[in-house]
Motif scaffolding. Structure first.
Motif: not given
Length: 397
Positions: A125-126, A128, A131, A290, A292, A349, A351
């Motif tokens: 969770k640290d 994003d 990002d 990572n 979301s 990240p 996304d």
């Protein structure tokens, strides 16, 4: 300032929102008989160029301690062999050089925030998923930027192949629709396929189930001089098998060996396996893309809404999505248990696909640059053979 003139690993503003001061860059690399000429973004080096180095009393002045004019326009990079330097030319004609270390420092700006080398206290969770380190870039810029990074990677791979000593293993793990296939395709687009192998590990065969869980993966470790890519990997044995523990029974492990600590034991096995490989000259980089929960849904809907993307969608994708939290816990445990300096994880990240690809490219290039690779030196005996061959070919005419 035309934003499209910013080429590699950055855009018009840095993370703090300050305008980038460099507008154009030229990159020329000569290594042995090979050469590579391309365009390198100046802004990736802005941080290294403009920062003020802390000097001790008696230190010699450095060109980097001088505040360059904001209107500086030209930056050229020349690397001869592995002794890289950069030539900076301001509007007033002044020049200064940037050592190879500064190049690596600039690259690390895009990799360090996502690198995990010690899993103690790691929390997913640290990080994003959205990002971008404050960067803003349109699709056209991102495509050209990645192309230049891929060219740089291709140059490094050529030397890796010729040296025939180190090998590189790239491990990609992610939830469905995170962009593993696309990242591999775009980042490795300029790499010579003769020195690169991609393995996508699907459900294990009956033969593979009859062996230990690392067996099928160990057989695909890249040979010296090669790059190996695992599109999913042995980490599936502590991810999907952990989430769906019924899969463990199919592996025919004696029941007395499956206890409460089986997952910790598997992580220990993987950690020791990677430690062994690293001692044999296999460089390991592990990328967790990572994504979301919200972005995954968006990409699934896109696959459903566009007929030309229907083939990418599987009903199992939605079923696996129901176990999202279980997967997040499994990923966190895996990264926490296996992140080491010799085999780091990059929690990238995912996304924004353009940023995902740039970070992965930067991490690979940075790693190969640090190996200080060089083309093999020709021995005196080999030079004699070359001279003899030349004379024989000349005599033919």
């Amino acid at each position: 300032m035309d934003a499209r003139r910013h080429r590699i690993f950055a855009c018009a503003k840095d993370r703090a929102g300050r305008p980038a001061s460099l507008e154009t860059a030229s990159h020329e690399v000569h290594a042995g008989e090979a050469s590579f000429v391309g365009r390198v973004d100046a802004a990736v080096l802005t941080h290294a160029c403009r920062r003020r180095r802390q000097r001790e009393p008696g230190d010699r002045p450095s060109p980097h301690d001088v505040p360059w004019p904001v209107s500086m326009r030209t930056l050229s990079v020349a690397a001869h062999g592995r002794q890289s330097s950069m030539s900076l030319t301001a509007d007033n004609g002044e020049e200064a050089s940037m050592p190879r270390k500064e190049i690596l420092d600039a690259l690390s700006r895009y990799t360090d925030p996502f690198r995990v080398t010690d899993g103690k206290g790691f929390r997913l969770k640290d990080f994003d998923p959205g990002d971008t380190l404050g960067l803003k870039m349109d699709k056209e810029e991102a495509v050209e930027l990645l192309q230049r990074g891929s060219e740089w990677l291709a140059m490094e791979q050529d030397i890796l192949y010729a040296q025939d000593s180190w090998s590189l293993l790239l491990v990609f793990q992610a939830m469905d629709a995170a962009g593993k296939d696309g990242t591999i395709k775009h980042v490795m687009s300029r790499v010579n396929p003769q020195g690169c192998d991609v393995f996508s590990f699907k459900q294990p065969s009956s033969e593979e189930l009859a062996h230990d869980f690392l067996w099928r993966y160990s057989r695909k470790v890249p040979r010296r001089g090669h790059i190996g890519i695992f599109n999913r990997s042995y980490y599936e044995e502590v991810l999907v098998v952990r989430v769906h523990q019924a899969l463990l029974s199919a592996q025919k492990i004696p029941p007395t060996l499956i206890g409460k600590k089986v997952w910790d034991e598997r992580l220990d096995d993987i950690d020791r396996f990677e430690e062994y490989l690293s001692r044999q000259g296999v460089i390991i980089l592990k990328f967790y893309l990572n994504l979301s929960y919200k972005e995954q849904k968006k990409r699934f809907m896109d696959r459903l809404d566009k007929p030309n993307k229907n083939w990418k969608f599987s009903a199992s994708d939605v079923r696996e999505r129901r176990y999202w939290n279980d997967y997040m816990q499994a990923y966190e445990a895996a990264i926490r248990g296996t992140a080491t300096p010799a085999a780091p994880w990059f929690v990238v990240p995912a996304d924004n696909k353009w940023f995902t690809r740039l970070v992965v490219a930067a991490a690979i290039v940075e790693t190969l640059e640090k190996l200080d690779l060089a083309y093999p030196k020709v021995t005196s005996e080999q030079k004699k053979d070359l001279a003899a061959a030349r004379e024989e070919l000349k005599a033919e005419s």
